[in-house]
Design a protein around this motif. Structure first.
Motif: not given
Length: 457
Positions: A60-61, A67-73, A87-90
């Motif tokens: 994701h962008g 924002e990264i933490a929010s997506v992680g939540a 899920v391995k988020a990049v």
């Protein structure tokens, strides 16, 4: 709340759309044949089936720590529902990089993009998998997504992406400057907008602009053609996919209105004022400092004003509409993020579960929308009592605009949005007085657009 890095990412992506020949070449070169997720191989999401542990990659962008933490939540909520899927988020990935990965056979399982203009190329080339079979197998109700949003996430009968939050545009106005000018309410028609802009404008002793009542010069912040013609109900493409700007009277009417206000200010004065406008995403934004009394902008500005600790006393409202089309008031322009499964995904079944969860699970949608300050893209999320953004009247304006049945967008096209690039070049010449015949100029844009659209097929 959204950070400036995210908004810069979104606008950088949109700027790339303005020179979309490169994007078109990349999209059409990705694959020669269309693909699908295997005819809905994930099956109905009953919770049964293969639950062997699997790890999927998700690009994701989003780039700021918040924002990264929010997506992680939100991904943690997904893992709770599907504990066997990791899920391995990049973060901070770009469309260019995912295009390269697809060509090289190293694509992630799921990819999210800020740039919906690429959807046409991805769908038509098969670069992103057609989700239709999985949507049908899992009985996903697309009716929960407004029609305008559905239109920019599919192309050519293929739904290769789903919407993942949206940006919705409206009018921001300075209440203090309104009161000083004796204006008691935001304008609802374009003639009222022009009249108010004149009342609110303040000049320096040398005649230059000190405070612009409104900035009609295209290319200044969010004053873009796609955000303007919606006020006249303009349709960019005909039913057969050909260009419509020379046929639909909305475009000539919008350009006539815009040029009239440019001429009142003086194109040279506006160009000078525009050149001196600070970065749109800085705390010195001209609206936030009181040098711009009204402007078109997205919902994220409410968070920027708060985070920048701006003292501007402001309100929000839908964009004014053509005087002859009062039924459009309350609507506006919408665009947003998209998410899908690139060709070459190693785990398409698990990838579909993630895509569906992020885009249709009400808790997932409202959690991320609240965290980064974007508009949810499903009607249940918009109406959810857990959506705290709805409690802010300034933000609620954009929720109402999003839900309005007349709200529109720029449709997906196989040319990657070249029709917008061509129109933007024309509009820049028009506002600077280089186009003597408006209708002839619009017809010329049609010819350019049709040529680009044919190449994109």
């Amino acid at each position: 709340m959204p950070g400036s890095q995210h908004r810069r990412g979104f606008h950088t992506a949109r700027a790339r759309r303005r020179s979309c020949a490169v994007a078109l070449a990349a999209a059409t070169a990705l694959v020669a044949s269309a693909c699908s997720t295997g005819g809905g191989t994930s099956g109905p999401d009953t919770g049964a089936g293969d639950t062997s542990p699997v790890t999927i990659t998700f690009w994701h962008g989003f780039s700021s720590p918040h924002e990264i933490a929010s997506v992680g939540a939100v991904l943690a909520l997904f893992h709770k529902k599907y504990p066997y899927i990791t899920v391995k988020a990049v973060p901070a990935e770009t469309d260019d990089k995912v295009n390269q990965a697809i060509r090289g056979g190293t694509a992630p399982d799921v990819d999210a993009s800020f740039n919906a203009a690429n959807v046409g190329g991805w769908c038509s080339s098969g670069a992103f998998l057609d989700l239709t079979a999985d949507i049908q197998a899992d009985h996903v109700d697309l009716g929960q997504i407004p029609k305008a949003v559905q239109s920019y996430t599919a192309f050519g009968g293929k739904r290769c992406t789903m919407p993942w939050l949206a940006d919705t545009f409206g009018l921001y106005y300075n209440k203090k400057l309104f009161a000083a000018a004796g204006i008691t309410a935001p304008p609802k028609t374009m003639s009222e907008l022009a009249a108010d802009a004149r009342k609110l404008t303040v000049l320096n002793p040398d005649g230059s602009i000190k405070v612009a009542g409104f900035m009609p010069y295209l290319g200044a912040y969010e004053m873009l053609t796609e955000h303007l013609v919606t006020s006249w109900g303009g349709s960019w493409l005909k039913a057969d996919g050909s260009s419509n700007v020379g046929t639909d009277p909305a475009f000539a009417a919008a350009m006539t209105w815009q040029k009239g206000l440019v001429d009142w200010f003086g194109a040279a004065k506006l160009a000078k004022f525009k050149a001196g406008m600070p970065d749109e995403f800085s705390a010195q934004n001209s609206f936030e400092t009181g040098n711009l009394a009204m402007m078109v902008d997205g919902e994220w500005r409410t968070a920027f004003i708060k985070n920048d600790k701006s003292t501007v006393d402001y309100g929000t409202a839908p964009m004014p509409v053509a005087d002859t089309m009062p039924q459009l008031y309350g609507s506006g322009y919408v665009g947003g993020n998209v998410i899908g499964i690139p060709r070459g995904s190693k785990h398409p079944d698990a990838a579909w579960k993630l895509v569906k969860f992020l885009t249709t699970d009400t808790e997932a949608v409202t959690t991320l929308a609240d965290a980064i300050g974007n508009v949810p893209t499903t009607l249940p999320a918009l109406d959810s009592p857990s959506l705290t953004l709805a409690q802010d009247p300034k933000f609620a304006t954009f929720l109402d605009v999003f839900k309005n049945p007349h709200t529109s967008t720029t449709p997906a096209s196989a040319d990657g949005g070249a029709y917008l690039t061509n129109y933007g070049l024309f509009a820049n010449k028009w506002q600077s007085g280089q186009i003597p015949d408006l209708q002839a100029g619009l017809k010329a844009v049609d010819r350019q657009n049709d040529a680009a659209l044919k190449l994109g097929q």
